[in-house]
Design an enzyme around this catalytic site. Structure first.
Site, PDB file in Angstrom:
ATOM      1  N   SER A 128       0.819  -1.210   0.000  1.00 26.30           N
ATOM      2  CA  SER A 128       0.000   0.000   0.000  1.00 26.30           C
ATOM      3  C   SER A 128       0.846   1.249   0.000  1.00 26.30           C
ATOM      4  CB  SER A 128      -0.914   0.030   1.225  1.00 26.30           C
ATOM      5  OG  SER A 128      -1.646   1.244   1.222  1.00 26.30           O
ATOM      6  N   LYS A 182      -4.493  -6.727   3.453  1.00 32.11           N
ATOM      7  CA  LYS A 182      -4.489  -5.587   2.524  1.00 32.11           C
ATOM      8  C   LYS A 182      -5.915  -5.232   2.101  1.00 32.11           C
ATOM      9  CE  LYS A 182      -3.102  -2.308  -0.199  1.00 32.11           C
ATOM     10  NZ  LYS A 182      -3.956  -2.120  -1.311  1.00 32.11           N
ATOM     11  N   HIS A 185      -7.447  -3.391   4.848  1.00 34.53           N
ATOM     12  CA  HIS A 185      -6.857  -2.046   4.797  1.00 34.53           C
ATOM     13  C   HIS A 185      -7.644  -1.167   3.816  1.00 34.53           C
ATOM     14  CE1 HIS A 185      -4.407   0.874   2.578  1.00 34.53           C
ATOM     15  NE2 HIS A 185      -3.725   1.085   3.698  1.00 34.53           N
ATOM     16  N   ASN A 186      -7.919  -1.713   2.646  1.00 33.96           N
ATOM     17  CA  ASN A 186      -8.646  -0.930   1.652  1.00 33.96           C
ATOM     18  C   ASN A 186     -10.092  -0.679   2.078  1.00 33.96           C
ATOM     19  OD1 ASN A 186      -6.264  -1.223   0.237  1.00 33.96           O
ATOM     20  ND2 ASN A 186      -7.284  -1.552  -1.720  1.00 33.96           N
ATOM     21  N   GLU A 189      -9.927   2.057   4.334  1.00 32.13           N
ATOM     22  CA  GLU A 189      -9.657   3.239   3.493  1.00 32.13           C
ATOM     23  C   GLU A 189     -10.976   3.801   2.926  1.00 32.13           C
ATOM     24  OE1 GLU A 189      -6.476   2.644   0.465  1.00 32.13           O
ATOM     25  OE2 GLU A 189      -7.982   3.139  -1.025  1.00 32.13           O
TER      26      GLU A 189
HETATM   27  C1  6PG Z   1      -3.258   1.499  -1.555  1.00 34.81           C
HETATM   28  C2  6PG Z   1      -4.547   1.735  -2.280  1.00 34.81           C
HETATM   29  C3  6PG Z   1      -4.518   1.092  -3.638  1.00 34.81           C
HETATM   30  C4  6PG Z   1      -5.584   1.560  -4.589  1.00 34.81           C
HETATM   31  C5  6PG Z   1      -6.980   1.271  -4.130  1.00 34.81           C
HETATM   32  C6  6PG Z   1      -7.983   2.168  -4.807  1.00 34.81           C
HETATM   33  O1  6PG Z   1      -3.325   0.921  -0.500  1.00 34.81           O
HETATM   34  O2  6PG Z   1      -2.211   1.904  -2.053  1.00 34.81           O
HETATM   35  O3  6PG Z   1      -5.592   1.192  -1.545  1.00 34.81           O
HETATM   36  O4  6PG Z   1      -4.530  -0.278  -3.439  1.00 34.81           O
HETATM   37  O5  6PG Z   1      -5.404   2.904  -4.829  1.00 34.81           O
HETATM   38  O6  6PG Z   1      -7.244  -0.049  -4.448  1.00 34.81           O
HETATM   39  O7  6PG Z   1      -9.190   1.526  -4.730  1.00 34.81           O
HETATM   40  P1  6PG Z   1     -10.489   1.947  -5.512  1.00 34.81           P
HETATM   41  O8  6PG Z   1     -10.094   2.186  -6.934  1.00 34.81           O
HETATM   42  O9  6PG Z   1     -11.351   0.743  -5.335  1.00 34.81           O
HETATM   43  O10 6PG Z   1     -10.982   3.172  -4.831  1.00 34.81           O
END
Ligand code: 6PG
Length: 479
Positions: A128, A182, A185-186, A189
Protein backbone atom coordinates in the site's frame (compact mmCIF):
# COMPACT_ATOMS: atom_id res chain seq x y z
CA UNK A 1 26.39 -10.91 -11.81
CA UNK A 2 22.99 -12.18 -10.80
CA UNK A 3 20.00 -10.28 -9.50
CA UNK A 4 18.71 -10.65 -5.95
CA UNK A 5 15.18 -10.00 -7.04
CA UNK A 6 13.19 -9.64 -10.26
CA UNK A 7 10.11 -7.63 -11.11
CA UNK A 8 7.85 -8.49 -14.01
CA UNK A 9 5.04 -6.15 -14.97
CA UNK A 10 6.49 -2.68 -15.29
CA UNK A 11 3.48 -0.39 -15.21
CA UNK A 12 3.92 2.41 -12.70
CA UNK A 13 3.64 0.28 -9.51
CA UNK A 14 6.01 -2.43 -10.76
CA UNK A 15 8.45 0.11 -12.12
CA UNK A 16 8.54 2.04 -8.86
CA UNK A 17 9.00 -1.12 -6.77
CA UNK A 18 11.90 -2.15 -9.03
CA UNK A 19 13.48 1.30 -8.65
CA UNK A 20 13.01 1.13 -4.88
CA UNK A 21 14.89 -2.21 -4.72
CA UNK A 22 17.64 -0.82 -6.95
CA UNK A 23 17.95 2.37 -4.90
CA UNK A 24 18.52 0.15 -1.87
CA UNK A 25 21.54 -1.44 -3.52
CA UNK A 26 19.91 -4.62 -4.82
CA UNK A 27 20.48 -5.82 -8.35
CA UNK A 28 17.05 -6.04 -9.94
CA UNK A 29 16.07 -8.10 -12.96
CA UNK A 30 13.29 -6.35 -14.87
CA UNK A 31 10.88 -7.78 -17.40
CA UNK A 32 7.69 -6.73 -19.09
CA UNK A 33 5.39 -8.32 -21.63
CA UNK A 34 6.50 -5.72 -24.16
CA UNK A 35 10.22 -4.99 -24.04
CA UNK A 36 9.68 -1.28 -24.72
CA UNK A 37 8.70 -0.57 -21.10
CA UNK A 38 11.73 -2.47 -19.83
CA UNK A 39 14.06 -0.45 -22.06
CA UNK A 40 12.41 2.80 -21.01
CA UNK A 41 12.88 1.98 -17.34
CA UNK A 42 16.57 1.31 -17.79
CA UNK A 43 17.11 4.35 -19.99
CA UNK A 44 15.34 6.69 -17.63
CA UNK A 45 16.34 5.31 -14.25
CA UNK A 46 19.36 3.10 -14.93
CA UNK A 47 21.56 5.54 -13.04
CA UNK A 48 19.64 4.84 -9.82
CA UNK A 49 21.08 1.36 -9.37
CA UNK A 50 21.77 -2.01 -10.97
CA UNK A 51 19.10 -3.28 -13.35
CA UNK A 52 19.31 -6.42 -15.47
CA UNK A 53 16.81 -5.93 -18.29
CA UNK A 54 15.49 -9.15 -19.84
CA UNK A 55 13.64 -9.51 -23.08
CA UNK A 56 12.31 -13.02 -22.49
CA UNK A 57 10.90 -14.79 -19.45
CA UNK A 58 13.74 -17.35 -19.83
CA UNK A 59 16.47 -14.68 -19.70
CA UNK A 60 14.74 -13.02 -16.78
CA UNK A 61 14.66 -16.24 -14.76
CA UNK A 62 18.24 -17.10 -15.72
CA UNK A 63 19.46 -13.74 -14.42
CA UNK A 64 18.18 -14.37 -10.88
CA UNK A 65 20.21 -15.83 -8.02
CA UNK A 66 18.73 -18.79 -6.18
CA UNK A 67 16.34 -19.14 -4.53
CA UNK A 68 14.76 -16.97 -7.20
CA UNK A 69 12.48 -14.17 -6.09
CA UNK A 70 10.07 -13.15 -8.84
CA UNK A 71 7.76 -10.24 -8.05
CA UNK A 72 4.77 -10.05 -10.34
CA UNK A 73 2.92 -6.77 -10.56
CA UNK A 74 0.04 -7.23 -12.98
CA UNK A 75 -3.73 -6.83 -12.87
CA UNK A 76 -5.55 -9.03 -10.34
CA UNK A 77 -7.48 -12.00 -11.73
CA UNK A 78 -6.76 -13.73 -15.05
CA UNK A 79 -3.63 -11.72 -15.92
CA UNK A 80 -2.06 -12.88 -12.64
CA UNK A 81 -2.85 -16.53 -13.38
CA UNK A 82 -1.43 -16.13 -16.88
CA UNK A 83 1.86 -14.71 -15.60
CA UNK A 84 2.12 -17.43 -12.95
CA UNK A 85 1.64 -20.05 -15.67
CA UNK A 86 4.32 -18.37 -17.74
CA UNK A 87 6.93 -18.37 -14.99
CA UNK A 88 6.20 -21.39 -12.79
CA UNK A 89 7.49 -23.93 -15.35
CA UNK A 90 10.78 -22.04 -15.58
CA UNK A 91 11.41 -22.06 -11.83
CA UNK A 92 12.99 -24.71 -9.58
CA UNK A 93 12.00 -26.03 -6.16
CA UNK A 94 12.50 -23.44 -3.43
CA UNK A 95 12.04 -20.49 -5.80
CA UNK A 96 9.28 -18.02 -5.05
CA UNK A 97 6.68 -16.03 -6.90
CA UNK A 98 5.53 -12.89 -5.12
CA UNK A 99 2.21 -11.41 -6.16
CA UNK A 100 2.29 -7.76 -5.12
CA UNK A 101 -1.01 -6.80 -6.75
CA UNK A 102 -4.40 -6.42 -5.07
CA UNK A 103 -5.44 -10.08 -5.44
CA UNK A 104 -8.44 -11.60 -3.73
CA UNK A 105 -7.20 -13.65 -0.79
CA UNK A 106 -9.15 -16.72 -1.94
CA UNK A 107 -7.22 -16.64 -5.24
CA UNK A 108 -4.01 -16.33 -3.26
CA UNK A 109 -4.92 -19.38 -1.14
CA UNK A 110 -5.65 -21.36 -4.28
CA UNK A 111 -2.43 -20.31 -6.01
CA UNK A 112 -0.32 -20.93 -2.94
CA UNK A 113 -1.68 -24.46 -2.57
CA UNK A 114 -1.19 -25.23 -6.27
CA UNK A 115 2.39 -23.93 -6.40
CA UNK A 116 3.33 -25.70 -3.18
CA UNK A 117 2.55 -28.99 -4.98
CA UNK A 118 5.09 -27.93 -7.58
CA UNK A 119 7.72 -27.19 -4.91
CA UNK A 120 7.40 -23.41 -5.31
CA UNK A 121 6.64 -20.76 -2.73
CA UNK A 122 3.85 -18.37 -3.56
CA UNK A 123 3.74 -15.18 -1.55
CA UNK A 124 0.68 -12.99 -1.89
CA UNK A 125 1.63 -9.63 -0.48
CA UNK A 126 -0.29 -6.45 0.13
CA UNK A 127 1.55 -3.31 -0.92
CA UNK A 128 0.00 0.00 0.00
CA UNK A 129 0.97 3.57 -0.62
CA UNK A 130 0.21 4.18 -4.25
CA UNK A 131 2.90 5.14 -6.76
CA UNK A 132 4.83 7.32 -4.37
CA UNK A 133 4.78 4.68 -1.67
CA UNK A 134 6.07 2.01 -4.04
CA UNK A 135 9.04 4.24 -4.84
CA UNK A 136 9.82 5.83 -1.49
CA UNK A 137 8.62 3.20 0.99
CA UNK A 138 5.29 1.40 1.02
CA UNK A 139 3.63 -0.53 3.80
CA UNK A 140 4.08 -4.21 2.92
CA UNK A 141 1.87 -7.10 4.09
CA UNK A 142 3.31 -10.43 2.92
CA UNK A 143 1.56 -13.76 3.42
CA UNK A 144 2.96 -17.16 2.44
CA UNK A 145 5.10 -19.65 4.33
CA UNK A 146 7.49 -18.65 7.13
CA UNK A 147 10.40 -20.13 5.07
CA UNK A 148 9.58 -17.84 2.18
CA UNK A 149 9.63 -14.87 4.54
CA UNK A 150 13.12 -15.83 5.69
CA UNK A 151 14.41 -15.49 2.15
CA UNK A 152 12.26 -12.57 1.10
CA UNK A 153 11.52 -10.59 4.26
CA UNK A 154 14.86 -8.77 4.53
CA UNK A 155 14.52 -7.39 0.99
CA UNK A 156 10.96 -6.24 1.58
CA UNK A 157 11.88 -4.71 4.91
CA UNK A 158 14.65 -2.81 3.14
CA UNK A 159 12.30 -1.04 0.77
CA UNK A 160 9.40 -0.54 3.21
CA UNK A 161 8.55 2.70 4.98
CA UNK A 162 10.16 3.07 8.42
CA UNK A 163 8.85 4.38 11.71
CA UNK A 164 11.62 5.06 14.24
CA UNK A 165 13.86 2.83 12.13
CA UNK A 166 11.40 -0.05 12.19
CA UNK A 167 10.09 -1.31 8.85
CA UNK A 168 6.40 -1.16 7.96
CA UNK A 169 6.58 -4.78 6.87
CA UNK A 170 5.95 -7.97 8.78
CA UNK A 171 5.09 -11.56 7.92
CA UNK A 172 1.31 -11.40 8.31
CA UNK A 173 0.61 -15.14 8.26
CA UNK A 174 0.43 -18.12 5.88
CA UNK A 175 -1.13 -18.34 2.41
CA UNK A 176 -3.71 -15.58 1.83
CA UNK A 177 -3.23 -13.72 5.13
CA UNK A 178 -1.28 -10.86 3.56
CA UNK A 179 -3.78 -10.18 0.83
CA UNK A 180 -6.62 -10.50 3.31
CA UNK A 181 -5.12 -7.84 5.54
CA UNK A 182 -4.49 -5.59 2.52
CA UNK A 183 -8.12 -6.04 1.52
CA UNK A 184 -9.32 -4.94 4.96
CA UNK A 185 -6.86 -2.05 4.80
CA UNK A 186 -8.65 -0.93 1.65
CA UNK A 187 -12.06 -1.45 3.26
CA UNK A 188 -11.00 0.81 6.10
CA UNK A 189 -9.66 3.24 3.49
CA UNK A 190 -13.12 3.36 1.91
CA UNK A 191 -14.75 4.01 5.31
CA UNK A 192 -12.23 6.69 6.20
CA UNK A 193 -12.76 8.47 2.86
CA UNK A 194 -16.55 8.32 3.19
CA UNK A 195 -16.46 9.75 6.72
CA UNK A 196 -14.16 12.56 5.62
CA UNK A 197 -16.50 13.28 2.70
CA UNK A 198 -19.48 13.45 5.07
CA UNK A 199 -17.60 15.84 7.35
CA UNK A 200 -16.90 18.08 4.36
CA UNK A 201 -20.52 17.91 3.21
CA UNK A 202 -21.84 18.91 6.64
CA UNK A 203 -19.42 21.82 6.94
CA UNK A 204 -20.37 22.97 3.49
CA UNK A 205 -24.14 22.46 3.55
CA UNK A 206 -24.98 22.96 7.21
CA UNK A 207 -22.06 25.23 8.05
CA UNK A 208 -22.14 27.27 4.86
CA UNK A 209 -18.35 27.19 4.43
CA UNK A 210 -16.49 27.30 1.14
CA UNK A 211 -14.20 24.46 0.05
CA UNK A 212 -11.17 26.69 0.70
CA UNK A 213 -12.36 27.41 4.24
CA UNK A 214 -13.00 23.72 4.81
CA UNK A 215 -9.49 22.99 3.53
CA UNK A 216 -8.20 25.13 6.39
CA UNK A 217 -10.38 23.27 8.86
CA UNK A 218 -8.91 19.96 7.67
CA UNK A 219 -5.41 21.38 7.83
CA UNK A 220 -6.08 22.29 11.44
CA UNK A 221 -7.46 18.84 12.21
CA UNK A 222 -4.42 17.28 10.60
CA UNK A 223 -2.21 18.64 13.35
CA UNK A 224 -4.44 17.08 16.01
CA UNK A 225 -5.51 13.54 16.82
CA UNK A 226 -7.02 13.11 13.33
CA UNK A 227 -3.58 13.63 11.80
CA UNK A 228 -3.35 11.31 8.80
CA UNK A 229 -2.48 11.09 5.14
CA UNK A 230 -6.13 11.09 4.05
CA UNK A 231 -6.94 14.23 6.06
CA UNK A 232 -3.83 15.91 4.68
CA UNK A 233 -4.66 15.18 1.03
CA UNK A 234 -8.29 16.16 1.61
CA UNK A 235 -7.11 19.67 2.48
CA UNK A 236 -5.05 19.70 -0.73
CA UNK A 237 -7.96 18.57 -2.89
CA UNK A 238 -10.35 21.09 -1.31
CA UNK A 239 -7.89 23.92 -1.85
CA UNK A 240 -7.51 23.14 -5.52
CA UNK A 241 -9.10 25.62 -7.94
CA UNK A 242 -10.01 24.59 -11.48
CA UNK A 243 -7.82 26.54 -13.91
CA UNK A 244 -10.42 26.58 -16.65
CA UNK A 245 -13.43 27.83 -14.74
CA UNK A 246 -11.95 29.34 -11.60
CA UNK A 247 -14.35 27.20 -9.59
CA UNK A 248 -13.37 24.97 -6.69
CA UNK A 249 -12.02 21.72 -8.13
CA UNK A 250 -14.59 19.66 -6.14
CA UNK A 251 -17.37 21.50 -7.94
CA UNK A 252 -16.24 20.55 -11.42
CA UNK A 253 -15.73 16.83 -10.74
CA UNK A 254 -18.62 14.43 -11.49
CA UNK A 255 -19.99 13.29 -8.13
CA UNK A 256 -19.84 9.55 -8.81
CA UNK A 257 -17.22 7.61 -6.86
CA UNK A 258 -15.71 4.62 -8.59
CA UNK A 259 -14.23 1.46 -7.15
CA UNK A 260 -12.00 -1.32 -8.28
CA UNK A 261 -13.40 -3.92 -5.89
CA UNK A 262 -11.34 -4.32 -2.74
CA UNK A 263 -13.93 -2.53 -0.57
CA UNK A 264 -16.65 -4.74 -1.96
CA UNK A 265 -14.54 -7.84 -1.28
CA UNK A 266 -14.07 -6.72 2.31
CA UNK A 267 -17.81 -6.55 2.83
CA UNK A 268 -18.42 -9.85 1.02
CA UNK A 269 -15.90 -11.56 3.29
CA UNK A 270 -17.39 -9.88 6.37
CA UNK A 271 -20.80 -11.25 5.42
CA UNK A 272 -19.31 -14.75 5.22
CA UNK A 273 -17.53 -14.32 8.55
CA UNK A 274 -20.57 -12.75 10.21
CA UNK A 275 -18.66 -9.65 11.29
CA UNK A 276 -20.67 -6.40 11.16
CA UNK A 277 -18.38 -4.05 9.24
CA UNK A 278 -21.22 -1.57 8.83
CA UNK A 279 -18.90 1.41 8.37
CA UNK A 280 -17.12 -0.21 5.43
CA UNK A 281 -20.41 -1.45 3.97
CA UNK A 282 -21.94 2.04 4.14
CA UNK A 283 -18.91 3.42 2.34
CA UNK A 284 -19.14 0.84 -0.44
CA UNK A 285 -22.88 1.42 -0.81
CA UNK A 286 -22.46 5.20 -0.72
CA UNK A 287 -20.12 4.89 -3.71
CA UNK A 288 -22.67 2.66 -5.44
CA UNK A 289 -25.46 5.16 -4.72
CA UNK A 290 -23.36 8.01 -6.07
CA UNK A 291 -22.68 6.03 -9.23
CA UNK A 292 -26.36 5.24 -9.85
CA UNK A 293 -26.88 8.18 -12.18
CA UNK A 294 -30.22 7.06 -13.57
CA UNK A 295 -31.92 6.26 -10.30
CA UNK A 296 -30.56 9.49 -8.81
CA UNK A 297 -31.94 11.46 -11.74
CA UNK A 298 -35.32 9.80 -11.31
CA UNK A 299 -35.47 10.64 -7.61
CA UNK A 300 -33.68 13.99 -7.32
CA UNK A 301 -36.49 16.28 -8.36
CA UNK A 302 -39.22 14.19 -6.75
CA UNK A 303 -38.30 13.20 -3.21
CA UNK A 304 -39.00 16.13 -0.89
CA UNK A 305 -36.47 17.27 1.72
CA UNK A 306 -37.05 18.93 5.08
CA UNK A 307 -38.78 22.31 5.15
CA UNK A 308 -36.47 25.31 5.04
CA UNK A 309 -34.91 26.27 8.34
CA UNK A 310 -35.19 22.80 9.83
CA UNK A 311 -32.41 21.86 12.21
CA UNK A 312 -31.05 25.37 12.35
CA UNK A 313 -30.60 24.94 16.12
CA UNK A 314 -28.08 22.19 16.60
CA UNK A 315 -24.81 24.05 16.36
CA UNK A 316 -25.39 24.86 12.71
CA UNK A 317 -23.08 27.39 11.16
CA UNK A 318 -20.91 28.25 14.12
CA UNK A 319 -17.56 27.12 15.41
CA UNK A 320 -19.47 24.55 17.45
CA UNK A 321 -20.35 22.74 14.28
CA UNK A 322 -16.68 22.34 13.39
CA UNK A 323 -15.85 21.01 16.82
CA UNK A 324 -18.86 18.69 16.74
CA UNK A 325 -17.99 17.34 13.31
CA UNK A 326 -14.40 16.71 14.40
CA UNK A 327 -15.74 14.64 17.30
CA UNK A 328 -18.19 12.75 15.10
CA UNK A 329 -15.47 12.06 12.56
CA UNK A 330 -13.04 10.76 15.16
CA UNK A 331 -15.62 8.55 16.88
CA UNK A 332 -16.93 7.14 13.60
CA UNK A 333 -13.38 6.48 12.44
CA UNK A 334 -12.69 4.54 15.62
CA UNK A 335 -15.78 2.42 14.93
CA UNK A 336 -14.65 1.69 11.35
CA UNK A 337 -11.19 0.60 12.49
CA UNK A 338 -12.64 -1.44 15.36
CA UNK A 339 -14.83 -3.27 12.86
CA UNK A 340 -11.97 -3.86 10.42
CA UNK A 341 -9.71 -5.22 13.14
CA UNK A 342 -12.50 -7.48 14.36
CA UNK A 343 -12.79 -8.83 10.83
CA UNK A 344 -9.04 -9.54 10.73
CA UNK A 345 -9.27 -11.39 14.04
CA UNK A 346 -12.29 -13.40 12.86
CA UNK A 347 -10.58 -14.37 9.60
CA UNK A 348 -7.40 -15.25 11.43
CA UNK A 349 -9.36 -17.69 13.60
CA UNK A 350 -11.36 -19.04 10.65
CA UNK A 351 -8.35 -19.68 8.40
CA UNK A 352 -5.78 -20.49 11.10
CA UNK A 353 -3.54 -17.54 10.26
CA UNK A 354 -2.55 -16.50 13.76
CA UNK A 355 -2.39 -12.81 12.80
CA UNK A 356 -1.14 -10.36 15.41
CA UNK A 357 -3.52 -7.39 15.08
CA UNK A 358 -1.11 -5.08 16.90
CA UNK A 359 1.54 -5.84 14.27
CA UNK A 360 -0.90 -4.78 11.56
CA UNK A 361 -1.47 -1.44 13.29
CA UNK A 362 2.30 -1.12 13.58
CA UNK A 363 2.97 -1.59 9.84
CA UNK A 364 0.14 0.76 8.89
CA UNK A 365 1.68 3.68 10.77
CA UNK A 366 3.52 4.81 7.66
CA UNK A 367 3.74 4.12 3.94
CA UNK A 368 0.12 3.12 3.40
CA UNK A 369 -2.94 5.13 2.46
CA UNK A 370 -4.57 4.85 5.89
CA UNK A 371 -1.43 5.89 7.77
CA UNK A 372 -2.53 7.93 10.74
CA UNK A 373 -1.36 9.10 14.12
CA UNK A 374 -3.98 7.10 15.92
CA UNK A 375 -2.63 3.75 14.69
CA UNK A 376 -0.05 4.10 17.46
CA UNK A 377 -2.92 3.85 19.93
CA UNK A 378 -4.31 0.77 18.17
CA UNK A 379 -0.91 -0.87 18.37
CA UNK A 380 -0.68 -0.02 22.07
CA UNK A 381 -4.19 -1.34 22.72
CA UNK A 382 -3.25 -4.76 21.32
CA UNK A 383 0.15 -4.70 23.02
CA UNK A 384 -1.70 -4.31 26.30
CA UNK A 385 -4.26 -6.98 25.52
CA UNK A 386 -3.71 -9.26 22.54
CA UNK A 387 -7.19 -10.79 22.70
CA UNK A 388 -9.05 -7.48 22.92
CA UNK A 389 -12.68 -8.08 21.85
CA UNK A 390 -13.15 -4.64 20.40
CA UNK A 391 -10.95 -1.56 20.23
CA UNK A 392 -13.85 0.46 21.61
CA UNK A 393 -13.25 -0.84 25.13
CA UNK A 394 -9.54 0.02 25.20
CA UNK A 395 -8.93 2.96 27.57
CA UNK A 396 -7.81 5.43 24.92
CA UNK A 397 -10.68 4.73 22.55
CA UNK A 398 -13.23 4.44 25.32
CA UNK A 399 -12.18 7.89 26.47
CA UNK A 400 -12.39 9.26 22.95
CA UNK A 401 -15.88 7.91 22.19
CA UNK A 402 -17.18 8.88 25.62
CA UNK A 403 -15.94 12.39 25.05
CA UNK A 404 -17.32 12.50 21.52
CA UNK A 405 -20.69 11.01 22.26
CA UNK A 406 -22.80 14.14 22.77
CA UNK A 407 -21.34 15.92 19.73
CA UNK A 408 -21.63 12.77 17.62
CA UNK A 409 -25.35 12.55 18.40
CA UNK A 410 -25.84 16.26 17.62
CA UNK A 411 -24.16 15.85 14.25
CA UNK A 412 -26.21 12.81 13.26
CA UNK A 413 -29.40 14.58 14.38
CA UNK A 414 -28.45 17.71 12.46
CA UNK A 415 -27.77 15.70 9.32
CA UNK A 416 -31.15 13.99 9.63
CA UNK A 417 -32.97 17.27 10.31
CA UNK A 418 -31.34 19.07 7.43
CA UNK A 419 -31.57 16.18 5.02
CA UNK A 420 -27.81 15.84 4.51
CA UNK A 421 -26.88 12.20 3.90
CA UNK A 422 -24.42 11.00 6.53
CA UNK A 423 -24.67 7.20 6.39
CA UNK A 424 -21.17 6.69 7.76
CA UNK A 425 -21.69 8.84 10.87
CA UNK A 426 -25.20 7.52 11.47
CA UNK A 427 -24.39 3.85 11.09
CA UNK A 428 -21.26 4.16 13.22
CA UNK A 429 -23.35 5.68 15.99
CA UNK A 430 -26.00 2.97 15.61
CA UNK A 431 -23.27 0.33 15.86
CA UNK A 432 -21.96 1.98 19.01
CA UNK A 433 -25.43 2.06 20.55
CA UNK A 434 -26.01 -1.53 19.47
CA UNK A 435 -22.82 -2.74 21.12
CA UNK A 436 -23.49 -0.97 24.39
CA UNK A 437 -27.17 -2.00 24.63
CA UNK A 438 -28.12 -4.22 27.57
CA UNK A 439 -31.03 -5.65 25.59
CA UNK A 440 -31.53 -5.63 21.83
CA UNK A 441 -34.79 -6.10 19.94
CA UNK A 442 -33.23 -9.25 18.50
CA UNK A 443 -35.41 -11.04 21.07
CA UNK A 444 -38.45 -9.93 19.08
CA UNK A 445 -36.90 -11.20 15.87
CA UNK A 446 -36.40 -14.58 17.52
CA UNK A 447 -40.11 -14.52 18.41
CA UNK A 448 -41.07 -13.72 14.82
CA UNK A 449 -38.85 -16.51 13.50
CA UNK A 450 -40.39 -18.94 15.90
CA UNK A 451 -43.89 -17.77 14.94
CA UNK A 452 -43.63 -18.30 11.20
CA UNK A 453 -41.03 -21.01 10.96
CA UNK A 454 -40.83 -22.80 14.32
CA UNK A 455 -37.16 -21.81 14.36
CA UNK A 456 -37.08 -22.00 18.19
CA UNK A 457 -35.45 -19.63 20.68
CA UNK A 458 -33.40 -19.74 23.87
CA UNK A 459 -34.64 -18.28 27.15
CA UNK A 460 -32.81 -15.90 29.49
CA UNK A 461 -33.70 -17.99 32.54
CA UNK A 462 -33.03 -21.62 31.59
CA UNK A 463 -30.98 -23.79 29.25
CA UNK A 464 -32.33 -25.37 26.09
CA UNK A 465 -34.27 -24.55 22.93
CA UNK A 466 -37.96 -23.68 23.08
CA UNK A 467 -40.90 -23.28 20.75
CA UNK A 468 -44.28 -21.69 21.33
CA UNK A 469 -47.30 -23.35 19.69
CA UNK A 470 -48.33 -20.13 17.98
CA UNK A 471 -50.98 -21.73 15.75
CA UNK A 472 -52.59 -23.70 18.57
CA UNK A 473 -52.81 -23.09 22.31
CA UNK A 474 -49.70 -20.86 22.44
CA UNK A 475 -48.16 -22.96 25.13
CA UNK A 476 -44.39 -23.34 25.19
CA UNK A 477 -42.75 -26.68 24.51
CA UNK A 478 -39.15 -27.82 24.67
CA UNK A 479 -37.81 -28.16 21.19
C1 6PG B 1 -3.26 1.50 -1.55
C2 6PG B 1 -4.55 1.73 -2.28
C3 6PG B 1 -4.52 1.09 -3.64
C4 6PG B 1 -5.58 1.56 -4.59
C5 6PG B 1 -6.98 1.27 -4.13
C6 6PG B 1 -7.98 2.17 -4.81
O1 6PG B 1 -3.32 0.92 -0.50
O2 6PG B 1 -2.21 1.90 -2.05
O3 6PG B 1 -5.59 1.19 -1.55
O4 6PG B 1 -4.53 -0.28 -3.44
O5 6PG B 1 -5.40 2.90 -4.83
O6 6PG B 1 -7.24 -0.05 -4.45
O7 6PG B 1 -9.19 1.53 -4.73
P1 6PG B 1 -10.49 1.95 -5.51
O8 6PG B 1 -10.09 2.19 -6.93
O9 6PG B 1 -11.35 0.74 -5.34
O10 6PG B 1 -10.98 3.17 -4.83
Amino acid sequence: EKAQIGVTGLAVMGRNLARNFARHGHTVAVHNRSYGRTKELVEEFGHEGAFLPAESAEDFVASLERPRRVVIMVKAGKPTDAVIEEFAPLLEPGDMIIDAGNAHFADTRRREAALKERGLHFVGTGVSGGEEGALHGPSIMPGGSPESYEALGPLLEDIAAKVDGEPCCVHVGPDGAGHFVKMVHNGIEYADMQLIAEAYDLLRQAGGHTPAEIADVFRGWNSGRLGSYLIEITAEVLRQVDAETGKPFVDVVVDQAEQKGTGRWTVQSALDLGVPVSGIAEAVFARALSGGAEVRAAAAGKLPGPSAGAGAGAGAGGADLQADVEQALFASKIVAYAQGFQQIQAASAEYGWDIDPGAMAKIWRDGCIIRAKFLDHIKRAYDKQAGLQTLLVDDYFLDAVSGAQAAWRRVVALAAEQGIPAPGFASALAYYDGLRAQRLPAALIQGQRDFFGAHTYRRVDKEGAFHTMWGADRNEVTA
